[in-house]
Design a protein around this motif. Structure first.
Motif, PDB file in Angstrom:
ATOM      1  N   GLY A 188       7.105   6.056   8.563  1.00 49.12           N
ATOM      2  CA  GLY A 188       7.495   5.569   9.883  1.00 49.12           C
ATOM      3  C   GLY A 188       7.613   4.051   9.894  1.00 49.12           C
ATOM      4  O   GLY A 188       7.416   3.373   8.886  1.00 49.12           O
ATOM      5  N   GLU A 189       7.916   3.516  11.053  1.00 45.48           N
ATOM      6  CA  GLU A 189       8.045   2.069  11.215  1.00 45.48           C
ATOM      7  C   GLU A 189       6.666   1.419  11.310  1.00 45.48           C
ATOM      8  O   GLU A 189       5.721   2.007  11.842  1.00 45.48           O
ATOM      9  N   ALA A 190       6.554   0.205  10.812  1.00 46.70           N
ATOM     10  CA  ALA A 190       5.304  -0.557  10.911  1.00 46.70           C
ATOM     11  C   ALA A 190       5.174  -1.085  12.332  1.00 46.70           C
ATOM     12  O   ALA A 190       6.123  -1.632  12.887  1.00 46.70           O
ATOM     13  N   GLU A 191       4.001  -0.906  12.928  1.00 46.91           N
ATOM     14  CA  GLU A 191       3.785  -1.381  14.289  1.00 46.91           C
ATOM     15  C   GLU A 191       2.520  -2.223  14.351  1.00 46.91           C
ATOM     16  O   GLU A 191       1.518  -1.908  13.720  1.00 46.91           O
ATOM     17  N   MET A 196       0.827  -1.214   0.000  1.00 48.48           N
ATOM     18  CA  MET A 196       0.000   0.000   0.000  1.00 48.48           C
ATOM     19  C   MET A 196       0.861   1.264   0.000  1.00 48.48           C
ATOM     20  O   MET A 196       0.509   2.260  -0.650  1.00 48.48           O
ATOM     21  N   VAL A 197       2.002   1.237   0.679  1.00 49.69           N
ATOM     22  CA  VAL A 197       2.913   2.385   0.660  1.00 49.69           C
ATOM     23  C   VAL A 197       3.472   2.576  -0.754  1.00 49.69           C
ATOM     24  O   VAL A 197       3.566   3.705  -1.250  1.00 49.69           O
ATOM     25  N   ASP A 198       3.796   1.481  -1.442  1.00 50.62           N
ATOM     26  CA  ASP A 198       4.264   1.575  -2.827  1.00 50.62           C
ATOM     27  C   ASP A 198       3.162   2.115  -3.742  1.00 50.62           C
ATOM     28  O   ASP A 198       3.433   2.927  -4.634  1.00 50.62           O
ATOM     29  N   MET A 199       1.917   1.653  -3.517  1.00 48.52           N
ATOM     30  CA  MET A 199       0.801   2.174  -4.309  1.00 48.52           C
ATOM     31  C   MET A 199       0.623   3.667  -4.066  1.00 48.52           C
ATOM     32  O   MET A 199       0.361   4.434  -4.997  1.00 48.52           O
ATOM     33  N   LEU A 200       0.789   4.083  -2.819  1.00 51.15           N
ATOM     34  CA  LEU A 200       0.656   5.498  -2.474  1.00 51.15           C
ATOM     35  C   LEU A 200       1.750   6.319  -3.147  1.00 51.15           C
ATOM     36  O   LEU A 200       1.485   7.407  -3.659  1.00 51.15           O
ATOM     37  N   ARG A 201       2.973   5.777  -3.170  1.00 53.16           N
ATOM     38  CA  ARG A 201       4.075   6.470  -3.835  1.00 53.16           C
ATOM     39  C   ARG A 201       3.763   6.706  -5.309  1.00 53.16           C
ATOM     40  O   ARG A 201       3.934   7.808  -5.822  1.00 53.16           O
ATOM     41  N   SER A 202       3.284   5.673  -5.984  1.00 58.42           N
ATOM     42  CA  SER A 202       2.985   5.826  -7.413  1.00 58.42           C
ATOM     43  C   SER A 202       1.784   6.742  -7.633  1.00 58.42           C
ATOM     44  O   SER A 202       1.749   7.502  -8.604  1.00 58.42           O
ATOM     45  N   THR A 223       1.243   1.827   9.875  1.00 55.59           N
ATOM     46  CA  THR A 223       2.415   2.666   9.712  1.00 55.59           C
ATOM     47  C   THR A 223       1.939   4.087   9.473  1.00 55.59           C
ATOM     48  O   THR A 223       0.910   4.301   8.832  1.00 55.59           O
ATOM     49  N   THR A 224       2.666   5.034  10.022  1.00 58.69           N
ATOM     50  CA  THR A 224       2.306   6.439   9.887  1.00 58.69           C
ATOM     51  C   THR A 224       3.246   7.100   8.892  1.00 58.69           C
ATOM     52  O   THR A 224       4.462   6.934   8.974  1.00 58.69           O
ATOM     53  N   ILE A 225       2.662   7.855   7.973  1.00 56.54           N
ATOM     54  CA  ILE A 225       3.428   8.583   6.972  1.00 56.54           C
ATOM     55  C   ILE A 225       3.149  10.060   7.186  1.00 56.54           C
ATOM     56  O   ILE A 225       1.992  10.486   7.171  1.00 56.54           O
ATOM     57  N   THR A 226       4.198  10.830   7.395  1.00 61.03           N
ATOM     58  CA  THR A 226       4.030  12.277   7.497  1.00 61.03           C
ATOM     59  C   THR A 226       4.580  12.908   6.233  1.00 61.03           C
ATOM     60  O   THR A 226       5.590  12.457   5.679  1.00 61.03           O
TER      61      THR A 226
END
Length: 160
Positions: free
Chosen positions: A80-83, A59-65, A91-94
């Protein structure tokens, strides 16, 4: 006297579009069928939730694209780190919005080290560059684009 501002901004509308696009993709993908996974947005922070680490990474890769498609530089993401929390992994992305003092000082130092005939001044979360010639200002823009800084920069409010 010609001038322009150096800023680092994320368009909130385009960010919302990218998050919605990722959420639609997750609901339609076969490998996410029956999985409770989504991206939540609040201001300039995102929370990516799924049931497994690998799904969060996907999902983070999908968000990047999706951010690239919406003209947002992925360098603005600070992942951030996956918890683990219960049955889900978060995971939190700022998103970096605005120039902090250290980066502003670094930009001013880069400009002064080139010994161009311009003045750079820090004004809050932006840097204003003024000079007598338009060509000098364009040299500053080319210099900053060539440098690999940790945050994407935009050049706006160009006045002649």
């Amino acid at each position: 006297m010609p001038s322009f501002d150096i800023v680092s901004e994320v368009d909130k509308h385009q960010l919302t579009n990218a998050v919605d696009q990722v959420n639609r993709t997750v609901t339609n993908r076969f490998d996410f069928k029956g999985v409770d996974a989504e991206v939540e947005m609040s201001d300039f922070s995102l929370i990516v939730r799924a049931e497994a680490d690998i799904q969060v990474d996907q999902m983070v890769d999908m968000l990047r694209s999706a951010l690239v498609k919406c003209d947002i530089d992925p360098l603005a993401m600070d992942v951030g780190e996956a918890e683990q929390s219960g049955k889900q992994v978060k995971t939190t992305i700022t998103l970096k919005n605005g120039l902090d003092k250290e980066l502003s000082k670094k930009i001013v130092k880069l400009i002064k080290d080139e010994k161009l005939k311009v003045q750079a001044a820090i004004q809050g979360e932006q840097v204003r560059v003024t000079g007598k010639k338009r060509d000098d200002l364009q040299q500053v823009i080319a210099l900053l684009r060539a440098k690999a800084l940790e945050q994407p920069l935009q050049f706006n409010n160009f006045r002649d």
